[in-house]
Design a protein around this motif. Structure first.
Motif, PDB file in Angstrom:
ATOM      1  N   ASP A 196       0.788  -1.228   0.000  1.00  0.00           N
ATOM      2  CA  ASP A 196       0.000   0.000   0.000  1.00  0.00           C
ATOM      3  C   ASP A 196       0.821   1.280   0.000  1.00  0.00           C
ATOM      4  O   ASP A 196       0.260   2.373   0.100  1.00  0.00           O
ATOM      5  CB  ASP A 196      -0.974   0.010   1.187  1.00  0.00           C
ATOM      6  N   GLU A 197       2.134   1.160  -0.134  1.00  0.00           N
ATOM      7  CA  GLU A 197       2.978   2.351  -0.158  1.00  0.00           C
ATOM      8  C   GLU A 197       3.909   2.315  -1.359  1.00  0.00           C
ATOM      9  O   GLU A 197       4.391   1.244  -1.749  1.00  0.00           O
ATOM     10  CB  GLU A 197       3.819   2.440   1.120  1.00  0.00           C
ATOM     11  N   PRO A 198       4.202   3.475  -1.959  1.00  0.00           N
ATOM     12  CA  PRO A 198       5.198   3.513  -3.032  1.00  0.00           C
ATOM     13  C   PRO A 198       6.540   2.995  -2.517  1.00  0.00           C
ATOM     14  O   PRO A 198       6.899   3.195  -1.360  1.00  0.00           O
ATOM     15  CB  PRO A 198       5.283   5.008  -3.381  1.00  0.00           C
ATOM     16  N   ASP A 243      -7.776  -1.211 -18.527  1.00  0.00           N
ATOM     17  CA  ASP A 243      -6.573  -0.509 -18.098  1.00  0.00           C
ATOM     18  C   ASP A 243      -6.306  -0.864 -16.649  1.00  0.00           C
ATOM     19  O   ASP A 243      -6.951  -0.367 -15.736  1.00  0.00           O
ATOM     20  CB  ASP A 243      -6.743   1.005 -18.245  1.00  0.00           C
ATOM     21  N   THR A 244      -5.351  -1.748 -16.453  1.00  0.00           N
ATOM     22  CA  THR A 244      -5.060  -2.245 -15.106  1.00  0.00           C
ATOM     23  C   THR A 244      -4.254  -1.262 -14.270  1.00  0.00           C
ATOM     24  O   THR A 244      -4.165  -1.419 -13.062  1.00  0.00           O
ATOM     25  CB  THR A 244      -4.269  -3.570 -15.195  1.00  0.00           C
ATOM     26  N   GLY A 245      -3.635  -0.263 -14.923  1.00  0.00           N
ATOM     27  CA  GLY A 245      -2.740   0.629 -14.201  1.00  0.00           C
ATOM     28  C   GLY A 245      -1.401  -0.008 -13.908  1.00  0.00           C
ATOM     29  O   GLY A 245      -0.597   0.507 -13.121  1.00  0.00           O
ATOM     30  N   VAL A 246      -1.141  -1.132 -14.584  1.00  0.00           N
ATOM     31  CA  VAL A 246       0.085  -1.912 -14.364  1.00  0.00           C
ATOM     32  C   VAL A 246       0.886  -1.969 -15.656  1.00  0.00           C
ATOM     33  O   VAL A 246       0.337  -2.153 -16.738  1.00  0.00           O
ATOM     34  CB  VAL A 246      -0.253  -3.347 -13.904  1.00  0.00           C
ATOM     35  N   SER A 247       2.212  -1.817 -15.530  1.00  0.00           N
ATOM     36  CA  SER A 247       3.102  -1.999 -16.676  1.00  0.00           C
ATOM     37  C   SER A 247       3.941  -3.246 -16.446  1.00  0.00           C
ATOM     38  O   SER A 247       4.650  -3.358 -15.442  1.00  0.00           O
ATOM     39  CB  SER A 247       4.022  -0.783 -16.847  1.00  0.00           C
ATOM     40  N   TYR A 248       3.813  -4.199 -17.359  1.00  0.00           N
ATOM     41  CA  TYR A 248       4.537  -5.471 -17.256  1.00  0.00           C
ATOM     42  C   TYR A 248       4.814  -5.988 -18.656  1.00  0.00           C
ATOM     43  O   TYR A 248       3.926  -5.971 -19.523  1.00  0.00           O
ATOM     44  CB  TYR A 248       3.689  -6.504 -16.492  1.00  0.00           C
ATOM     45  N   LYS A 296       3.173   4.171 -15.281  1.00  0.00           N
ATOM     46  CA  LYS A 296       2.049   3.512 -14.618  1.00  0.00           C
ATOM     47  C   LYS A 296       2.278   3.525 -13.108  1.00  0.00           C
ATOM     48  O   LYS A 296       3.409   3.640 -12.626  1.00  0.00           O
ATOM     49  CB  LYS A 296       1.911   2.074 -15.108  1.00  0.00           C
ATOM     50  N   ASN A 297       1.203   3.367 -12.352  1.00  0.00           N
ATOM     51  CA  ASN A 297       1.310   3.395 -10.893  1.00  0.00           C
ATOM     52  C   ASN A 297       1.944   2.136 -10.320  1.00  0.00           C
ATOM     53  O   ASN A 297       2.421   2.140  -9.187  1.00  0.00           O
ATOM     54  CB  ASN A 297      -0.075   3.598 -10.267  1.00  0.00           C
ATOM     55  N   VAL A 298       1.910   1.060 -11.087  1.00  0.00           N
ATOM     56  CA  VAL A 298       2.517  -0.204 -10.662  1.00  0.00           C
ATOM     57  C   VAL A 298       3.396  -0.717 -11.794  1.00  0.00           C
ATOM     58  O   VAL A 298       2.944  -0.873 -12.933  1.00  0.00           O
ATOM     59  CB  VAL A 298       1.446  -1.256 -10.303  1.00  0.00           C
ATOM     60  N   GLN A 343      12.655   7.970  -7.981  1.00  0.00           N
ATOM     61  CA  GLN A 343      12.742   9.320  -7.422  1.00  0.00           C
ATOM     62  C   GLN A 343      11.956  10.315  -8.272  1.00  0.00           C
ATOM     63  O   GLN A 343      11.333  11.243  -7.752  1.00  0.00           O
ATOM     64  CB  GLN A 343      14.204   9.744  -7.316  1.00  0.00           C
ATOM     65  N   LYS A 344      11.976  10.105  -9.572  1.00  0.00           N
ATOM     66  CA  LYS A 344      11.257  10.994 -10.484  1.00  0.00           C
ATOM     67  C   LYS A 344       9.751  10.762 -10.408  1.00  0.00           C
ATOM     68  O   LYS A 344       8.954  11.699 -10.510  1.00  0.00           O
ATOM     69  CB  LYS A 344      11.752  10.761 -11.920  1.00  0.00           C
ATOM     70  N   HIS A 345       9.371   9.513 -10.249  1.00  0.00           N
ATOM     71  CA  HIS A 345       7.944   9.157 -10.217  1.00  0.00           C
ATOM     72  C   HIS A 345       7.726   8.048  -9.185  1.00  0.00           C
ATOM     73  O   HIS A 345       7.709   6.863  -9.524  1.00  0.00           O
ATOM     74  CB  HIS A 345       7.479   8.697 -11.599  1.00  0.00           C
ATOM     75  N   PRO A 346       7.556   8.427  -7.900  1.00  0.00           N
ATOM     76  CA  PRO A 346       7.343   7.411  -6.860  1.00  0.00           C
ATOM     77  C   PRO A 346       6.097   6.583  -7.142  1.00  0.00           C
ATOM     78  O   PRO A 346       5.029   7.129  -7.419  1.00  0.00           O
ATOM     79  CB  PRO A 346       7.182   8.255  -5.588  1.00  0.00           C
ATOM     80  N   ARG A 347       6.239   5.272  -7.095  1.00  0.00           N
ATOM     81  CA  ARG A 347       5.117   4.352  -7.306  1.00  0.00           C
ATOM     82  C   ARG A 347       5.545   2.985  -6.798  1.00  0.00           C
ATOM     83  O   ARG A 347       6.643   2.840  -6.248  1.00  0.00           O
ATOM     84  CB  ARG A 347       4.732   4.249  -8.792  1.00  0.00           C
TER      85      ARG A 347
END
Length: 283
Positions: free
Chosen positions: A25-27, A71-76, A143-145, A172-176
């Motif tokens: 639950d945390e970046p 759109d799962t919000g996941v990049s894999y 993506k967020n994940v 650091q540029k995009h915490p996720r």
């Protein structure tokens, strides 16, 4: 946020994931460790919505994940993806066209850093460079994940160092949430915040590296002395030679005892004891 509740994945009668419940639950940069066949790739594919699970539920940012999720919000990206045999530069442009949040500047910078030839077709690249291109596309997606499955596969030592630097810069540029599956344990310790150990389809450990540093250790000495000292402790493994015994512990360390040797475990030794299943010790 990633939430897994009672997740089981079966292929026929074989369960690869077994009642897995986990909340991230945390970046942060999280490391997923496990032996070959532990279920790591199956877990990542399921979170990404590349395959449906047999039982349970997976949610990413409160959205139910299945193969039907648009759109799962996941990049894999799977290892050994063919990417249609396109030139590398074309692949980066396509990724940007289908994703309005794509960080093309970051992708271009990483291309230059790793001296990737944008004109060369993906299937002509070495294994390490194929893996690097896939990783850059994933990280640049914003993506967020982010799920990275063995991202240092085929890398030499210098490329691995550069990869870890790139991973930290991207975060650091995009915490996720960035979840990295790897076999190279010690090298990634400076980069990650938390460790997940998957063993035979089940979560065996999920905590910080600081927890390992404080609570993972070995106690060596005569069998009777070691047994007395570890009677109420969480023993995760044991070796014995003659009358001498070494017990591996994950618990609050006892006070130093003159007849015993107490030493902290490295992350690799801790992992081996957690999943080694040696000597009849019940894990």
């Amino acid at each position: 946020m990633i939430e897994l509740s009672g997740v089981t994945k079966q292929y026929g009668q074989t369960a690869v994931l077994k009642d897995v419940s986990l909340t991230i639950d945390e970046p942060g940069i999280y490391c997923l460790l496990g032996r070959n066949g532990a279920g790591k790739t199956t877990l990542l594919k399921s979170i990404a919505g590349y395959q449906n699970i047999s039982y349970g539920e997976i949610r990413v940012n409160n959205q139910l994940i299945t193969t039907a999720t648009l759109d799962t919000g996941v990049s894999y990206i799977e290892n050994f993806a063919k990417h249609f045999h396109l030139p590398v530069k074309k692949l980066l442009h396509i990724a940007g066209e289908v994703n309005p949040n794509y960080d093309f500047a970051f992708a271009t910078e990483m291309m230059e850093r790793f001296e990737l030839d944008g004109k060369k077709k993906f299937h002509h690249l070495s294994l390490g460079m194929k893996t690097m291109v896939s990783t850059i596309i994933c990280l640049a997606s914003n993506k967020n994940v982010i799920l990275l499955d063995e991202p240092v596969l085929g890398f030499d030592a210098i490329m691995r160092v550069e990869f870890y630097n790139m991973l930290s810069e991207s975060f650091q540029k995009h915490p996720r949430i960035i979840l990295v599956s790897t076999h190279i344990i010690e090298e990634i310790t400076k980069t990650i915040q938390k460790l997940i150990i998957l063993d035979k389809g089940r979560i065996r450990f999920f905590d910080t590296l600081q927890a390992v540093e404080k609570q993972a250790y070995s106690i060596s000495g005569l069998k009777s002395d070691v047994e007395a000292a570890t009677k109420n402790l969480n023993v995760i493994g044991q070796d014995s030679v003659g009358g001498l015994v070494t017990s591996y512990i994950f618990d609050t360390p006892p006070k130093q005892i003159a007849s015993l040797e107490i030493h902290p475990l490295t992350l690799q030794d801790f992992f081996i004891q957690m999943v080694g299943h040696r000597g009849g010790i019940q894990k």
